[in-house]
Design a protein around this motif. Structure first.
Motif, PDB file in Angstrom:
ATOM      1  N   PRO A 123      40.724 -18.027  66.635  1.00 18.58           N
ATOM      2  CA  PRO A 123      39.910 -18.756  67.611  1.00 18.58           C
ATOM      3  C   PRO A 123      39.425 -20.088  67.044  1.00 18.58           C
ATOM      4  O   PRO A 123      38.997 -20.154  65.894  1.00 18.58           O
ATOM      5  N   LEU A 124      39.523 -21.128  67.860  1.00 17.74           N
ATOM      6  CA  LEU A 124      39.074 -22.467  67.442  1.00 17.74           C
ATOM      7  C   LEU A 124      38.685 -23.274  68.670  1.00 17.74           C
ATOM      8  O   LEU A 124      39.506 -23.483  69.563  1.00 17.74           O
ATOM      9  N   ASP A 125      37.441 -23.719  68.683  1.00 16.14           N
ATOM     10  CA  ASP A 125      37.017 -24.717  69.674  1.00 16.14           C
ATOM     11  C   ASP A 125      36.643 -25.968  68.899  1.00 16.14           C
ATOM     12  O   ASP A 125      35.619 -25.997  68.206  1.00 16.14           O
ATOM     13  N   LEU A 126      37.463 -26.988  69.029  1.00 14.76           N
ATOM     14  CA  LEU A 126      37.239 -28.218  68.251  1.00 14.76           C
ATOM     15  C   LEU A 126      35.989 -28.973  68.712  1.00 14.76           C
ATOM     16  O   LEU A 126      35.566 -29.906  68.024  1.00 14.76           O
ATOM     17  N   ALA A 127      35.415 -28.577  69.830  1.00 12.98           N
ATOM     18  CA  ALA A 127      34.178 -29.213  70.286  1.00 12.98           C
ATOM     19  C   ALA A 127      32.957 -28.631  69.583  1.00 12.98           C
ATOM     20  O   ALA A 127      31.824 -28.983  69.927  1.00 12.98           O
ATOM     21  N   SER A 128      33.174 -27.742  68.619  1.00 13.22           N
ATOM     22  CA  SER A 128      32.079 -27.110  67.885  1.00 13.22           C
ATOM     23  C   SER A 128      32.424 -27.082  66.396  1.00 13.22           C
ATOM     24  O   SER A 128      33.383 -26.424  65.994  1.00 13.22           O
ATOM     25  N   LEU A 129      31.647 -27.788  65.597  1.00 19.10           N
ATOM     26  CA  LEU A 129      31.930 -27.791  64.150  1.00 19.10           C
ATOM     27  C   LEU A 129      31.697 -26.401  63.569  1.00 19.10           C
ATOM     28  O   LEU A 129      32.353 -26.016  62.594  1.00 19.10           O
ATOM     29  N   HIS A 130      30.792 -25.647  64.154  1.00 14.01           N
ATOM     30  CA  HIS A 130      30.590 -24.260  63.734  1.00 14.01           C
ATOM     31  C   HIS A 130      31.889 -23.463  63.924  1.00 14.01           C
ATOM     32  O   HIS A 130      32.315 -22.704  63.040  1.00 14.01           O
ATOM     33  N   SER A 131      32.523 -23.657  65.073  1.00 11.85           N
ATOM     34  CA  SER A 131      33.777 -22.957  65.351  1.00 11.85           C
ATOM     35  C   SER A 131      34.879 -23.409  64.385  1.00 11.85           C
ATOM     36  O   SER A 131      35.701 -22.593  63.936  1.00 11.85           O
ATOM     37  N   VAL A 132      34.899 -24.696  64.054  1.00 11.82           N
ATOM     38  CA  VAL A 132      35.909 -25.200  63.107  1.00 11.82           C
ATOM     39  C   VAL A 132      35.719 -24.518  61.754  1.00 11.82           C
ATOM     40  O   VAL A 132      36.686 -24.061  61.125  1.00 11.82           O
ATOM     41  N   ARG A 133      34.465 -24.424  61.302  1.00 10.18           N
ATOM     42  CA  ARG A 133      34.198 -23.774  60.000  1.00 10.18           C
ATOM     43  C   ARG A 133      34.601 -22.296  60.044  1.00 10.18           C
ATOM     44  O   ARG A 133      35.183 -21.776  59.091  1.00 10.18           O
ATOM     45  N   ALA A 134      34.295 -21.644  61.156  1.00 13.16           N
ATOM     46  CA  ALA A 134      34.634 -20.218  61.281  1.00 13.16           C
ATOM     47  C   ALA A 134      36.151 -20.032  61.269  1.00 13.16           C
ATOM     48  O   ALA A 134      36.672 -19.093  60.651  1.00 13.16           O
TER      49      ALA A 134
END
Ligand SMILES: NC(=O)c1ccc[n+]([C@@H]2O[C@H](COP(=O)([O-])OP(=O)(O)OC[C@H]3O[C@@H](n4cnc5c(N)ncnc54)[C@H](OP(=O)(O)O)[C@@H]3O)[C@@H](O)[C@H]2O)c1
Length: 281
Positions: A66-77
């Motif tokens: 899973p990746l949502d590039l609109a969220s840096l938290h998601s990028v790190r996860a």
């Protein structure tokens, strides 16, 4: 033309591989024997591609993160989940992108800039140590000739919601950022085993313009569209065949191409890098 790189036991991570240019790129890599990891917003929308890749004879099992590039938290996860797999990484393909979407990302950046550039900037930083462990690795970033449509980067505008109605000006800035990022990354990695490429895929018949106002769409079509299969060729060329000596360059039609003046401005590239580093710290 240089020979194709050996692909057995290679791992590629591609963002936005569920549709459009990314889908064709992911499928072709899998067909060549590369293990493909698709990072994207929806497993459900990616499942048909994962199934098609898994059905290829002898293809390594594809993976989804899973990746949502609109969220840096998601990028790190996403990066953390990839690292937890303990796989090598030979190809990072920064393909995902949006055009015409308006607003701010979760972290307060103009939407196109945040998704198209900043999310990929952070993802690349987090995966770079793994790329550097490979005998040879590449970072391919899908930019656009739309980078020519901006006179530069208005830094203040990057912290405000999308100003234009069509989002085209903001998209152009984000694609200039893609190109400058790839050039600066190439400069920083000169002499290492990691090479970088950015590219214009052509004007491709995909869903990228789905959220621009209805009246703009026929104008985009007037320019003549190529198929996603044709549109993936320059990405595949950069991923598999472009010489490492051309690291940092911008490609179109499977050839190095001279970017617009802003795209050659290495002082601008360095400033973008430093600001992106500070924004993602
Ligand atoms: N089509 C063209 O004419 C053209 C021309 C020049 C450059 N490009 C570039 O080519 C690349 C691929 O675009 P495409 O034409 O294939 O468009 P597309 O069919 O719309 O595919 C875009 C991909 O990006 C993903 N994406 C969008 N926002 C995301 C987010 N916040 N987080 C993670 N993934 C996200 C989409 O996922 P969802 O399915 O979840 O939305 C989709 O997988 C883009 O970088 C684009 O700028 C395209």
């Amino acid at each position: 033309m240089p020979a194709e790189l050996p692909l057995k036991n290679q791992v590629a991570l591609i963002t936005g591989g569920n549709v459009g240019i990314g889908r064709v790129t992911a499928m072709e890599l899998a067909r060549s024997g590369v293990q493909v990891v698709i990072a994207g917003r929806s497993r459900e929308r990616t499942q048909p591609v994962l199934d098609a890749m898994a059905a290829l004879p002898g293809a390594p099992a594809p993976l989804f993160l899973p990746l949502d590039l609109a969220s840096l938290h998601s990028v790190r996860a996403c990066a953390a989940q990839f690292l937890a797999l303990s796989l090598p990484l030979h190809l990072l393909i920064n393909n995902a992108g949006l055009a015409g979407a308006r607003g701010l990302t979760e972290d307060g950046f103009e939407m196109a800039f945040g998704v198209n550039h900043l999310g990929h900037f952070l993802l690349t930083q987090l995966l770079l140590p793994t790329l550097q462990q490979a005998p040879a690795a590449r970072v391919v970033t899908v930019s656009s000739r739309a980078h020519k449509r901006t006179p530069g980067i208005d830094w203040d505008a990057l912290r405000r919601p999308t100003q234009t109605r069509t989002g085209i000006r903001e998209y152009a800035v984000s694609k200039l950022a893609n190109l400058l990022f790839s050039a600066e990354l190439g400069r920083r990695l000169a002499g290492t085993k990691v090479s970088t490429y950015s590219l214009h895929p052509g004007v491709v018949d995909t869903e990228i313009w789905r959220v621009v106002p209805q009246w703009v769409r026929p104008l985009l079509r007037l320019r003549g569209l190529i198929t996603p299969e044709e549109g993936a060729q320059t990405t595949l060329h950069c991923a598999l065949r472009a010489p490492a000596s051309e690291s940092g360059l911008y490609y179109a039609d499977c050839r190095p191409t001279r970017p617009a003046r802003n795209g050659r401005d290495m002082a601008l590239a360095q400033e973008l890098w430093q600001r992106s580093e500070a924004w993602t710290r």
